[in-house]
Design a protein around this motif. Structure first.
Motif, short mmCIF file in Angstrom:
data_model
loop_
_atom_site.label_atom_id
_atom_site.label_comp_id
_atom_site.label_asym_id
_atom_site.label_seq_id
_atom_site.Cartn_x
_atom_site.Cartn_y
_atom_site.Cartn_z
N ALA A 42 0.83 -1.21 0.00
CA ALA A 42 0.00 0.00 0.00
C ALA A 42 0.86 1.25 0.00
CB ALA A 42 -0.92 0.00 1.22
N GLY A 43 1.97 1.22 0.76
CA GLY A 43 2.86 2.38 0.79
C GLY A 43 3.48 2.67 -0.56
N VAL A 44 3.91 1.62 -1.26
CA VAL A 44 4.52 1.79 -2.59
C VAL A 44 3.48 2.34 -3.58
CG1 VAL A 44 5.56 0.59 -4.55
CG2 VAL A 44 6.26 0.01 -2.21
N ILE A 45 2.27 1.78 -3.53
CA ILE A 45 1.21 2.24 -4.44
C ILE A 45 0.86 3.70 -4.18
CG2 ILE A 45 -1.23 1.96 -5.03
CD1 ILE A 45 -0.87 -1.05 -4.51
N MET A 46 0.75 4.08 -2.91
CA MET A 46 0.45 5.47 -2.56
C MET A 46 1.57 6.40 -3.02
SD MET A 46 -1.23 5.09 1.24
CE MET A 46 -1.24 6.87 1.47
N MET A 53 0.12 11.91 -9.67
CA MET A 53 -0.85 13.00 -9.52
C MET A 53 -0.15 14.35 -9.42
SD MET A 53 -3.95 11.54 -7.13
CE MET A 53 -2.88 11.21 -5.74
N SER A 54 1.00 14.39 -8.75
CA SER A 54 1.73 15.65 -8.63
C SER A 54 2.20 16.13 -10.00
CB SER A 54 2.93 15.48 -7.69
OG SER A 54 2.50 15.18 -6.38
N ILE A 55 2.64 15.18 -10.84
CA ILE A 55 3.14 15.54 -12.17
C ILE A 55 1.99 15.92 -13.12
CG2 ILE A 55 4.32 14.67 -14.23
CD1 ILE A 55 5.97 12.88 -12.34
N VAL A 56 0.92 15.12 -13.10
CA VAL A 56 -0.18 15.32 -14.04
C VAL A 56 -1.06 16.51 -13.65
CG1 VAL A 56 -2.27 14.28 -15.02
CG2 VAL A 56 -0.21 12.90 -14.71
N SER A 57 -1.45 16.58 -12.38
CA SER A 57 -2.42 17.59 -11.97
C SER A 57 -1.81 18.72 -11.14
CB SER A 57 -3.54 16.94 -11.14
OG SER A 57 -3.02 16.42 -9.93
N GLY A 58 -0.56 18.54 -10.70
CA GLY A 58 0.07 19.56 -9.87
C GLY A 58 -0.40 19.53 -8.43
N ASN A 59 -1.09 18.45 -8.04
CA ASN A 59 -1.61 18.33 -6.68
C ASN A 59 -1.46 16.89 -6.23
OD1 ASN A 59 -3.05 18.45 -4.26
ND2 ASN A 59 -4.59 19.84 -5.09
N TYR A 60 -0.86 16.67 -5.06
CA TYR A 60 -0.66 15.31 -4.57
C TYR A 60 -1.84 14.80 -3.75
CZ TYR A 60 0.22 17.55 -0.07
OH TYR A 60 0.08 18.30 1.07
N ASP A 61 -2.76 15.66 -3.38
CA ASP A 61 -3.89 15.29 -2.54
C ASP A 61 -4.98 14.67 -3.41
OD1 ASP A 61 -6.12 15.13 -0.87
OD2 ASP A 61 -5.58 16.95 0.23
#
Length: 219
Positions: A42-46, A53-61
């Motif tokens: 789960a840690g690796v997947i997260m 998500m940070s690269i594509v959308s600019g947001n890690y949340d």
């Protein structure tokens, strides 16, 4: 190096508190399996999802990403499930620590857990997240030397033998001194990885002190 230091700071809490969640495991094998199967994947997947998500959308949340995609209800559900579970685990550990710190009876742990949860919630409401990076550095300098003492005590002093462990009434001067020096080293060094240096120093000091004392060297 700052990124590595922040990561170690975050994980140092998990190292110290892991025993709170695995203390009812019957064997060491069960503890290893629960960590390797229940946490590591789960840690690796997260981690991968956060990077993407940070690269594509600019947001890690992920909750904010889902809200931006037009499905805010799903984002809210993810936020509640994730934060609720995480907060419960944090409050559980805090409740155990409060009982140990103040020498309370174990039947007071439920009330201590509630108090810890309320304090944590208030800190969140009043914007503690705005100081999260500084908080992580502080956590690293405080918790990583504790992990060093625990690792040295269990794996080196006790030879990883659970039967060699014995409860000490009060506190242990050897561990406290090793922890204080580790914290000072972590906060004094300005280059390299002070957090790892503090962990190693606390281990060495604890081992050396234990060579000249016994478990009776308590407060």
């Amino acid at each position: 190096l700052d990124g590595i230091a922040l990561t170690i700071s975050f994980l140092s809490v998990g190292m110290v508190l892991a025993a709170d969640f695995t203390r009812y495991q019957k064997t060491r094998k069960d503890t290893i399996k629960s960590t390797a199967i229940g946490i590591l994947p789960a840690g690796v997947i997260m981690l991968i999802m956060g990077c993407v998500m940070s690269i594509v959308s600019g947001n890690y949340d992920i909750s904010m990403v889902l809200a931006d995609m037009g499905i805010p209800l799903l984002g809210m559900l993810v936020l509640i499930l994730y934060r609720g579970g995480e907060s419960s685990l944090n409050s559980y550990s805090a409740g155990i620590d409060i009982v140990m710190l103040f020498g309370l009876e174990d039947d007071k742990r439920a009330k201590a857990t509630i108090v810890a949860g309320i304090i944590g919630t208030l800190l969140a409401v009043f914007g503690a997240i705005n100081y999260f990076e500084n908080f992580l550095y502080w956590v690293g300098s405080a918790f990583t030397p504790v992990a060093g003492v625990m690792l040295a005590d269990y794996w080196i002093i006790r030879k990883s033998n659970p039967k060699a462990w014995s409860k000490i009434d009060g506190g242990d001067w050897c561990s406290i001194i090793a922890w204080v020096v580790g914290v000072l080293i972590t906060n004094t060094l300005k280059s390299g990885l002070p957090i790892m240096t503090g962990l190693i120093v606390s281990m060495i000091i604890y081992i050396v002190l234990k060579k000249f004392t016994t478990d009776k060297a308590s407060i």
